[in-house]
Design a protein around this motif. Sequence first.
Motif, mmCIF file in Angstrom:
data_model
loop_
_atom_site.group_PDB
_atom_site.id
_atom_site.type_symbol
_atom_site.label_atom_id
_atom_site.label_comp_id
_atom_site.label_asym_id
_atom_site.label_seq_id
_atom_site.Cartn_x
_atom_site.Cartn_y
_atom_site.Cartn_z
ATOM 1 N N ASN A 135 13.418 0.190 15.329
ATOM 2 C CA ASN A 135 13.052 -0.700 14.243
ATOM 3 C C ASN A 135 13.557 -2.125 14.376
ATOM 4 O O ASN A 135 14.647 -2.397 14.809
ATOM 5 N N SER A 136 12.665 -3.049 14.135
ATOM 6 C CA SER A 136 12.945 -4.384 13.933
ATOM 7 C C SER A 136 12.937 -5.250 12.549
ATOM 8 O O SER A 136 12.011 -4.886 11.689
ATOM 9 N N ILE A 137 14.256 -5.380 12.150
ATOM 10 C CA ILE A 137 14.262 -5.768 10.765
ATOM 11 C C ILE A 137 13.561 -7.198 10.876
ATOM 12 O O ILE A 137 14.402 -8.411 11.067
ATOM 13 N N ILE A 138 12.324 -7.217 10.218
ATOM 14 C CA ILE A 138 11.591 -8.510 10.299
ATOM 15 C C ILE A 138 11.824 -9.346 8.946
ATOM 16 O O ILE A 138 11.776 -8.442 7.812
ATOM 17 N N ASP A 139 12.313 -10.488 8.953
ATOM 18 C CA ASP A 139 12.746 -11.090 7.661
ATOM 19 C C ASP A 139 11.826 -12.340 7.588
ATOM 20 O O ASP A 139 11.658 -13.296 8.505
ATOM 21 N N CYS A 140 10.908 -12.493 6.828
ATOM 22 C CA CYS A 140 9.940 -13.601 6.452
ATOM 23 C C CYS A 140 10.676 -14.851 5.670
ATOM 24 O O CYS A 140 10.048 -15.864 5.590
ATOM 25 N N GLY A 141 12.024 -14.452 5.160
ATOM 26 C CA GLY A 141 12.481 -15.428 4.527
ATOM 27 C C GLY A 141 11.985 -15.462 2.818
ATOM 28 O O GLY A 141 10.870 -14.966 2.612
ATOM 29 N N GLU A 142 12.760 -16.494 2.215
ATOM 30 C CA GLU A 142 12.115 -16.392 0.911
ATOM 31 C C GLU A 142 10.714 -17.112 0.781
ATOM 32 O O GLU A 142 10.580 -18.158 1.465
ATOM 33 N N PRO A 143 10.061 -16.572 0.115
ATOM 34 C CA PRO A 143 8.817 -17.153 -0.240
ATOM 35 C C PRO A 143 8.814 -18.576 -0.566
ATOM 36 O O PRO A 143 9.592 -18.833 -1.503
ATOM 37 N N ASP A 144 7.801 -19.397 -0.614
ATOM 38 C CA ASP A 144 7.586 -20.807 -0.683
ATOM 39 C C ASP A 144 7.658 -20.731 -2.445
ATOM 40 O O ASP A 144 6.933 -20.028 -2.981
ATOM 41 N N PRO A 145 8.389 -21.638 -3.098
ATOM 42 C CA PRO A 145 8.292 -21.601 -4.471
ATOM 43 C C PRO A 145 6.767 -22.438 -4.877
ATOM 44 O O PRO A 145 6.185 -23.052 -3.958
ATOM 45 N N LEU A 146 6.456 -22.203 -5.893
ATOM 46 C CA LEU A 146 5.238 -22.353 -6.378
ATOM 47 C C LEU A 146 5.405 -23.327 -7.420
ATOM 48 O O LEU A 146 6.085 -23.193 -8.648
ATOM 49 N N LEU A 147 4.819 -24.771 -7.357
ATOM 50 C CA LEU A 147 5.043 -25.401 -8.399
ATOM 51 C C LEU A 147 4.187 -25.235 -9.778
ATOM 52 O O LEU A 147 2.678 -24.695 -9.525
ATOM 53 N N ASN A 148 4.824 -25.160 -10.714
ATOM 54 C CA ASN A 148 3.877 -24.840 -12.045
ATOM 55 C C ASN A 148 3.619 -23.438 -11.994
ATOM 56 O O ASN A 148 2.561 -22.962 -12.516
ATOM 57 N N GLY A 149 4.424 -22.585 -11.376
ATOM 58 C CA GLY A 149 4.226 -21.272 -11.209
ATOM 59 C C GLY A 149 5.415 -20.431 -10.708
ATOM 60 O O GLY A 149 6.621 -20.984 -10.670
ATOM 61 N N GLY A 150 5.297 -19.102 -10.253
ATOM 62 C CA GLY A 150 6.353 -18.352 -10.005
ATOM 63 C C GLY A 150 5.735 -17.275 -8.958
ATOM 64 O O GLY A 150 4.836 -17.278 -8.693
ATOM 65 N N VAL A 151 6.963 -16.594 -8.535
ATOM 66 C CA VAL A 151 6.432 -15.389 -7.484
ATOM 67 C C VAL A 151 7.194 -14.277 -8.093
ATOM 68 O O VAL A 151 8.344 -14.127 -8.362
ATOM 69 N N THR A 152 6.744 -13.122 -7.873
ATOM 70 C CA THR A 152 7.209 -11.799 -8.346
ATOM 71 C C THR A 152 7.044 -10.838 -7.040
ATOM 72 O O THR A 152 6.286 -10.732 -6.572
ATOM 73 N N PHE A 153 8.168 -10.061 -6.853
ATOM 74 C CA PHE A 153 8.147 -9.133 -5.639
ATOM 75 C C PHE A 153 7.505 -7.853 -6.180
ATOM 76 O O PHE A 153 7.952 -7.202 -7.266
ATOM 77 N N LEU A 154 6.486 -7.383 -5.465
ATOM 78 C CA LEU A 154 6.024 -6.042 -5.785
ATOM 79 C C LEU A 154 6.443 -4.846 -4.984
ATOM 80 O O LEU A 154 5.829 -3.796 -5.074
ATOM 81 N N SER A 155 7.314 -5.151 -4.092
ATOM 82 C CA SER A 155 8.006 -4.116 -3.443
ATOM 83 C C SER A 155 9.525 -4.171 -3.315
ATOM 84 O O SER A 155 10.122 -5.101 -3.784
ATOM 85 N N ASP A 156 9.948 -3.103 -2.950
ATOM 86 C CA ASP A 156 11.581 -3.058 -3.137
ATOM 87 C C ASP A 156 12.361 -3.737 -2.055
ATOM 88 O O ASP A 156 13.452 -3.869 -2.092
ATOM 89 N N PHE A 157 11.856 -3.801 -0.883
ATOM 90 C CA PHE A 157 12.472 -4.423 0.444
ATOM 91 C C PHE A 157 12.181 -6.002 0.594
ATOM 92 O O PHE A 157 11.267 -6.554 1.137
ATOM 93 N N GLN A 158 12.839 -6.649 -0.159
ATOM 94 C CA GLN A 158 12.459 -8.235 -0.453
ATOM 95 C C GLN A 158 12.686 -8.945 1.004
ATOM 96 O O GLN A 158 13.669 -8.711 1.550
ATOM 97 N N ASN A 159 11.685 -9.618 1.265
ATOM 98 C CA ASN A 159 11.664 -10.702 2.342
ATOM 99 C C ASN A 159 11.471 -9.838 3.708
ATOM 100 O O ASN A 159 11.386 -10.546 4.584
ATOM 101 N N GLN A 160 11.658 -8.599 3.602
ATOM 102 C CA GLN A 160 11.498 -7.840 4.949
ATOM 103 C C GLN A 160 9.823 -7.482 5.260
ATOM 104 O O GLN A 160 8.898 -7.460 4.328
ATOM 105 N N TYR A 161 9.725 -6.975 6.319
ATOM 106 C CA TYR A 161 8.435 -6.732 7.013
ATOM 107 C C TYR A 161 7.858 -5.807 5.748
ATOM 108 O O TYR A 161 8.427 -4.641 5.412
ATOM 109 N N LEU A 162 6.552 -5.772 5.533
ATOM 110 C CA LEU A 162 5.443 -5.119 4.728
ATOM 111 C C LEU A 162 5.899 -5.389 3.204
ATOM 112 O O LEU A 162 5.178 -4.866 2.069
ATOM 113 N N SER A 163 6.926 -6.155 2.768
ATOM 114 C CA SER A 163 7.123 -6.473 1.602
ATOM 115 C C SER A 163 6.056 -7.550 1.019
ATOM 116 O O SER A 163 5.544 -8.277 1.617
#
Length: 458
Positions: free
Chosen positions: A131-159
């Motif tokens: 198992n490889s703990i793939i971390d994509c890092g924090e998603p880029d912020p969105l100017l004049n918007g926001g970001v919501t996580f739809l999965s429980d494993f934040q920033n990791q593979y398949l999140s």
Amino acid sequence: VDTEEGQKCLHHWLEVNIPGRKPMRLCGGTSPGIINTNSNTVRLDYHIGARGQSNGWSLRYSTSRAMCPVPGNVTNGRVTPSLTEYYYRDHIYVHCDQGYKLMMDGQEIKCFSAMCQSNREWNLSLPECHNSIIDCGEPDPLLNGGVTFLSDFQNQYLSVVQYHCNEPFYSPYGGNNVSFTCEADSHWRSNNEDVLRPICQPVCGRPTKPIEYAAGRIIGGSDAPKDTIPWQVLINIDSNRGGGMIIADHWILTAATTVLANEQVICLGDSDVHQLTASPSLNATAIHVHPEYNNPDSLNYDNDIALIKLQDPVTFDASIMPLCLPAEDDTYDTGIMGMVSGFGVTDKGAKRFLTNKLKYVHVPVEDQEICRKSLKRRPGTRTPTLTNNMFCAGMPDGGKDSCQGDSGSAFTLQSENGRFWAAGIVSWGVKCGQRGTYGFYTKVANYVDWINKIMQEN
């Protein structure tokens, strides 16, 4: 081997020597069956004793390409190609499932292959997929918007994350909120091939509290409630006053006559002059006057249009929203009711004064020939020339008009879907609000290409 048979082959026997194995003694008249030597070299020694009878020996042999055992399975991975038999010099490869990495002897390897050897063994044992703990890092912020996580494993593979814009002031590019998934290469990938990165684009011409048609006038007209005309700009010019309209986060559209002064103080975001002037003003980094504007004697208002570029971008909300530029299917139909607004001269009885409240009035677009005739009714006076880059609006009986201090403000029309667009710029007039006179406006539709060119190049 046609010899006397016994447990120890006492008198005559055939000895079979296969490299890497113990010698085999064969005797008696019964075939030992098939012997897989797994070798291309076999030595046969025929021993004849002093006793008994022996009639010799015989054999049948065949050779074949060396065959290796079928490799086992790799957990969380796969072996390719998948065959029922593997022969000498065949190769196999191991690939791990997404989210897992190849490991051999405790070390990560980039790729794996093994070859079937002549000794019928693979030259390498199979690796493992860890198992490889793939971390994509924090998603880029969105100017004049926001970001919501739809999965429980934040920033990791398949999140999965979903971007959203600050509605109703911004809308997502393409019309839909876009999702991104953390992929095996540690990068966020969009679920929409057309959207490489999310963008929130401003919503234009849709105030949160739109004004319905009213019969007020700027000359003694109606006060505009807060947030009803959010594109309105107040421009204080030396000791005078003008207007403008915000059309993008860095850009204000106004009249050339408004910006040809030593200093401009730019305010927006309120319908009260005292509130506007008490707030920090905006700084202009550049002013672009139409190159063909030339009006030394105040009689030539052709190309009366200019753009102001703001030093810092404006964030849109209920009190500050851009006005749409004309679209290709927007038309200036005679009689259509438009709205003009501004902080210019108003009246109370016989008195006229600069208003401290944003005023608005609804006036219809007039026929161009009637506009031209209205200027000819003033013999002995010098009046500006009406060109095809202008239109006029107002009431034949007067009483509703823009006036001094409104220059540069917007004359808006509303499309069928409710969107307000910049039809005109308050430019000039003759005797505000009098019978038989009209207000004249720069026809913005004639300058859309010039506006877009200036904004794109600057």
